[in-house]
Design a protein around this motif. Structure first.
Motif: not given
Ligand SMILES: Nc1ncnc2c1ncn2[C@@H]1O[C@H](COP(=O)(O)OP(=O)(O)OP(=O)(O)O)[C@@H](O)[C@H]1O
Ligand SMILES: O=P(O)(O)O[C@@H]1[C@@H](OP(=O)(O)O)[C@H](OP(=O)(O)O)[C@H](O)[C@H](OP(=O)(O)O)[C@H]1OP(=O)(O)O
Length: 539
Positions: A14-15, A17, A20, A22, A81, A163-164, A166-167, A186, A257, A450, A486
């Motif tokens: 899904h994506g 950062g 983490s 997801v 996640r 997690l739910p 959120l999309a 963001k 996004k 952030d 989130l």
């Molecule tokens: N609960 C959720 N529902 C849907 N999509 C999510 C959820 N949590 C995270 N995502 C997706 O996953 C992506 C990465 O999650 P997140 O931003 O928590 O990562 P991160 O590594 O903690 O980010 P960062 O680079 O800011 O440290 C988000 O940009 C979002 O698109």
């Protein structure tokens, strides 16, 4: 959970950062199949979702006799996640569990209090079969952007956050059958520091995001400088917000996004990503913003669709009921610093037209942007004022390392931790206690700087008005919507020296390359008068 039954093929990338990654349930983007089986092995996740739905029931005052699971329910509305680490950084399973549990506790005990429970979804730590995680990791590897592959998914502990998704809309009652559009923003830091500890006067006039853009382009993180300025988005002024959102649409970087039915349709992975294509985006958006004839096309249609999206998002961002506890920071930091950033193309164009500086923030107090900004402003001293206090705590810990636990540097993030954050005094009495409070407030503020905001929209019928879900009108239809926040992981204590160095690097680079030759550089950055026309009339 029954170890044998988790199937990696039911989950998709899904994506991710920096920290983490997801995955979402593969069926989450499909339309609902009311005959879909509710497997036994999903029982634990079902329980989790029950609690989210309990939340939804409270939020939207649904009929309390409503049965769970509702007809056709599956666990497709959750994401998993996982934490990521550099390849050589080994953490024990216990450490990873504690890290994840801290994230949950921080969300529950701190962020829910500050931002309101309607917006914050903490999730729960789940333990997954190791084989499932390993297979999943292999399966999704090819979908990960290269720039994120410097860190590996944790496949050793088996722990993740559930997690739910959120999309999706955060209430089960009406979402699943209809198409869903989700915009993730963001917004970054929405204020300019007024702290007297700031040494470069420039920091009182230009926001960090705008300065940082130059360093990011110079280091190749992004191709071009964005016209987005967080102060415009947080202004509460509709024209400035339109401009900010349109700028994000032009140069999304990692600040915007868009997902359609759970699938990423717009957004930029890294500097190698292709240029944003508005006509392609408009093609995706048309069914949401135009009647079903689908005949309209061409640049006029593209602009109209984008304009409508921007309008709807602005309205949603300005909405908010704030039915929960009164914001603990209401009488807190308040609005400080100048209301505009000098580097924002919007304010520059106003200035060059001889117009007054726009009004100070007009954000409604219940909206998520307002609340997020209040938390960001817990950074009262700026990193320059904070760093000496961090050093004071460090010296104390060097002398009394066993005190680290008592000081709650690494948690627990409980009610006591939250209560101490409410002390907004800036009178330094020289104690470690004062320094510690400011350090912890700074960490929380950085977290809010952030985080991301997720807005989920789903078209609803003109006459569907019986329930109490929030609805936003658009020119041709109406959307049920939900807003969530989130990435509320508390920033680590250890990152403070890095923040201190980065701050100075950003400012020095800006001073050296931009500020010194402001006029020349700015004239190549954008044509102001043209931009202004575009901003005020065509958004
Ligand atoms: N609960 C959720 N529902 C849907 N999509 C999510 C959820 N949590 C995270 N995502 C997706 O996953 C992506 C990465 O999650 P997140 O931003 O928590 O990562 P991160 O590594 O903690 O980010 P960062 O680079 O800011 O440290 C988000 O940009 C979002 O698109
Ligand atoms: O320092 P910043 O402002 O660049 O923010 C970092 C983000 O960069 P950005 O500027 O948004 O592109 C950065 O995002 P990217 O990895 O660049 O997408 C992270 O969010 C990082 O947080 P963490 O270290 O992973 O907890 C963020 O670091 P923190 O400063 O929030 O710790």
């Amino acid at each position: 959970m029954d170890e044998g039954k988790m199937d990696e093929n039911e989950w998709r990338y899904h994506g991710e950062g920096n920290k983490s990654l997801v995955v979402a349930h593969a069926q989450s983007e499909l339309s609902q199949d009311s005959s879909c089986p509710f497997d036994q092995e999903a029982a634990r996740l079902q329980q989790l979702i029950t609690s989210y739905l309990t939340f939804a029931e409270r939020s939207w005052s649904l009929n309390s006799t409503h049965e769970f699971p509702p007809l056709g329910f599956t666990w497709r509305c959750v994401v998993l996640r996982f934490l990521k680490f550099p390849p050589n950084r080994k953490k024990t399973s216990e450490e990873i569990f504690q890290h994840l549990q801290n994230i949950v506790d921080f969300g529950k005990n701190v962020m829910k209090e500050f931002l309101g429970e309607n917006y914050v979804h903490c999730g729960e730590v789940v333990q997954l079969p190791l084989d499932f995680v390993k297979q999943l990791c292999l399966k999704i590897q090819c979908e990960r952007p290269e720039s994120r592959c410097d860190k590996d998914l944790d496949t050793l502990s088996g722990y993740a956050l559930c997690l739910p998704n959120l999309a999706r809309l955060q209430t089960y009652q009406f979402a699943e059958r209809r198409p869903i559009l989700c915009v993730e923003i963001k917004p970054k830091c929405g204020f300019i520091p007024s702290s007297s500890d700031v040494t470069h006067e420039l920091k009182h006039r230009v926001c960090r995001y705008c300065m940082h853009q130059h360093l990011k382009v110079a280091t190749g993180k992004w191709k071009q400088i964005s016209k987005y300025c967080p102060l415009d988005l947080y202004s509460g002024n509709k024209q400035r917000m339109y401009f900010a959102l349109k700028s994000l649409l032009q140069e999304a970087q990692n600040n915007l996004k868009i997902f359609k039915n759970g699938e990423l349709i717009y957004g930029c992975k890294d500097a190698r990503s292709p240029m944003a294509d508005w006509s392609e985006l408009a093609h995706h958006l048309k069914p949401f913003f135009f009647p079903s004839n689908g005949l309209a096309s061409g640049p006029h249609c593209t602009r109209a669709v984008i304009r409508e999206l921007v309008r709807v998002i602005t309205r949603v961002l300005l909405s908010g009921s704030d039915k929960g506890r009164a914001g603990a920071l209401r009488s807190g930091p308040g609005l400080r610093g100048p209301p505009v950033c000098e580097a924002s193309p919007f304010s520059r164009s106003l200035r060059c037209q001889g117009k007054n500086t726009p009004e100070r923030s007009g954000l409604p107090k219940g909206c998520l942007l307002y609340k997020t900004l209040q938390v960001q402003m817990l950074d009262l001293l700026d990193i320059e004022g904070l760093y000496p206090l961090y050093r004071r705590v460090e010296r104390y810990l060097e002398e009394f390392p066993e005190e680290r636990k008592t000081l709650q540097i690494d948690g627990p993030y409980d009610e006591a931790f939250y209560q101490r954050l409410l002390d907004l005094s800036t009178e330094d009495d020289g104690t470690v206690a004062f320094a510690l409070t400011k350090v912890q407030q700074y960490r929380v503020a950085m977290t809010a700087k952030d985080c991301s905001i997720m807005i989920a929209l789903s078209p609803c019928l003109q006459d569907a008005s019986s329930d109490q879900r929030p609805v936003v009108p658009s020119s041709r239809s109406r959307f049920a919507f939900s807003v969530s926040v989130l990435d509320l992981d508390l920033k680590p204590y250890e990152s403070i020296p890095h923040q201190y160095k980065l701050d100075s690097k950003i400012v020095n680079y800006y001073l050296k390359t931009v500020h010194a030759k402001d006029a020349t550089v700015m004239s190549t950055r954008f044509k102001e008068s043209e931009d202004c026309t575009l901003v005020l009339h065509k958004v």
